[in-house]
Design a protein around this motif. Sequence first.
Motif, mmCIF file in Angstrom:
data_model
loop_
_atom_site.group_PDB
_atom_site.id
_atom_site.type_symbol
_atom_site.label_atom_id
_atom_site.label_comp_id
_atom_site.label_asym_id
_atom_site.label_seq_id
_atom_site.Cartn_x
_atom_site.Cartn_y
_atom_site.Cartn_z
ATOM 1 N N SER A 10 0.819 -1.207 0.000
ATOM 2 C CA SER A 10 0.000 0.000 0.000
ATOM 3 C C SER A 10 0.855 1.260 0.000
ATOM 4 N N VAL A 11 1.885 1.279 0.824
ATOM 5 C CA VAL A 11 2.780 2.439 0.885
ATOM 6 C C VAL A 11 3.497 2.607 -0.449
ATOM 7 N N SER A 12 3.975 1.521 -1.025
ATOM 8 C CA SER A 12 4.663 1.587 -2.323
ATOM 9 C C SER A 12 3.732 2.119 -3.405
ATOM 10 N N HIS A 13 2.489 1.696 -3.388
ATOM 11 C CA HIS A 13 1.511 2.169 -4.365
ATOM 12 C C HIS A 13 1.295 3.677 -4.219
ATOM 13 N N ALA A 14 1.162 4.143 -2.996
ATOM 14 C CA ALA A 14 0.975 5.579 -2.755
ATOM 15 C C ALA A 14 2.169 6.378 -3.239
ATOM 16 N N LYS A 27 -3.031 13.984 0.139
ATOM 17 C CA LYS A 27 -4.127 13.169 -0.378
ATOM 18 C C LYS A 27 -4.471 12.057 0.595
ATOM 19 N N GLN A 28 -5.695 11.615 0.482
ATOM 20 C CA GLN A 28 -6.145 10.462 1.237
ATOM 21 C C GLN A 28 -6.687 9.459 0.225
ATOM 22 N N MET A 29 -6.213 8.201 0.323
ATOM 23 C CA MET A 29 -6.658 7.147 -0.577
ATOM 24 C C MET A 29 -7.150 5.973 0.257
ATOM 25 N N ILE A 30 -8.223 5.376 -0.198
ATOM 26 C CA ILE A 30 -8.752 4.198 0.476
ATOM 27 C C ILE A 30 -8.721 3.050 -0.520
ATOM 28 N N GLY A 31 -8.079 1.952 -0.116
ATOM 29 C CA GLY A 31 -7.948 0.802 -0.990
ATOM 30 C C GLY A 31 -8.303 -0.485 -0.276
ATOM 31 N N ASN A 32 -8.036 -1.593 -0.942
ATOM 32 C CA ASN A 32 -8.354 -2.908 -0.391
ATOM 33 C C ASN A 32 -7.623 -3.179 0.916
ATOM 34 N N TYR A 33 -6.398 -2.667 1.051
ATOM 35 C CA TYR A 33 -5.584 -2.990 2.216
ATOM 36 C C TYR A 33 -5.754 -2.008 3.362
ATOM 37 N N GLY A 34 -6.334 -0.848 3.116
ATOM 38 C CA GLY A 34 -6.483 0.126 4.182
ATOM 39 C C GLY A 34 -6.552 1.542 3.649
ATOM 40 N N GLU A 35 -6.332 2.486 4.538
ATOM 41 C CA GLU A 35 -6.400 3.907 4.214
ATOM 42 C C GLU A 35 -4.994 4.506 4.258
ATOM 43 N N ILE A 36 -4.674 5.316 3.256
ATOM 44 C CA ILE A 36 -3.342 5.902 3.148
ATOM 45 C C ILE A 36 -3.480 7.411 3.054
ATOM 46 N N LEU A 37 -2.711 8.126 3.862
ATOM 47 C CA LEU A 37 -2.642 9.579 3.786
ATOM 48 C C LEU A 37 -1.236 9.941 3.331
ATOM 49 N N THR A 38 -1.138 10.709 2.259
ATOM 50 C CA THR A 38 0.178 11.132 1.767
ATOM 51 C C THR A 38 0.287 12.646 1.837
ATOM 52 N N GLN A 39 1.468 13.098 2.211
ATOM 53 C CA GLN A 39 1.796 14.518 2.196
ATOM 54 C C GLN A 39 3.134 14.640 1.493
ATOM 55 N N SER A 40 3.214 15.515 0.511
ATOM 56 C CA SER A 40 4.471 15.652 -0.216
ATOM 57 C C SER A 40 4.899 17.112 -0.244
ATOM 58 N N GLU A 41 6.201 17.285 -0.323
ATOM 59 C CA GLU A 41 6.767 18.627 -0.440
ATOM 60 C C GLU A 41 8.081 18.539 -1.200
ATOM 61 N N MET A 42 8.392 19.590 -1.909
ATOM 62 C CA MET A 42 9.649 19.656 -2.648
ATOM 63 C C MET A 42 10.738 20.141 -1.697
ATOM 64 N N LEU A 43 11.834 19.397 -1.629
ATOM 65 C CA LEU A 43 12.977 19.795 -0.812
ATOM 66 C C LEU A 43 13.902 20.717 -1.597
ATOM 67 N N ASN A 44 13.985 20.480 -2.879
ATOM 68 C CA ASN A 44 14.746 21.311 -3.816
ATOM 69 C C ASN A 44 14.175 21.008 -5.200
ATOM 70 N N PRO A 45 14.700 21.591 -6.270
ATOM 71 C CA PRO A 45 14.095 21.358 -7.596
ATOM 72 C C PRO A 45 14.076 19.892 -8.046
ATOM 73 N N TYR A 46 14.893 19.044 -7.438
ATOM 74 C CA TYR A 46 14.979 17.652 -7.881
ATOM 75 C C TYR A 46 14.411 16.637 -6.891
ATOM 76 N N GLU A 47 14.369 16.990 -5.620
ATOM 77 C CA GLU A 47 13.994 16.013 -4.599
ATOM 78 C C GLU A 47 12.650 16.331 -3.957
ATOM 79 N N MET A 48 11.835 15.294 -3.867
ATOM 80 C CA MET A 48 10.520 15.386 -3.262
ATOM 81 C C MET A 48 10.498 14.490 -2.025
ATOM 82 N N GLN A 49 9.951 14.996 -0.934
ATOM 83 C CA GLN A 49 9.796 14.188 0.274
ATOM 84 C C GLN A 49 8.326 13.814 0.418
#
Length: 79
Positions: A10-14, A27-49
Amino acid sequence: MKNIYERNVSVSHAILLERESGLVTSKQMIGNYGEILTQSEMLNPYEMQLKVTFQRDEKVFLPTTVVYNRETKHIISWE
């Protein structure tokens, strides 16, 4: 062991979905295995956390933090 595998899938899919969008989002996603909340931010022009929190059957697992390089398309760290 099955629960750990399902969580990792599930984490890999997110992460893949966030990587494809390339946007800074929450984002919040609900799938067969459970509920996933993702938060993303750019650390620099190339890297995303990405911070991914997984919940299943009323249990919330510790968040997973992934740093992804958009230029090389590689995961730099996974904690």
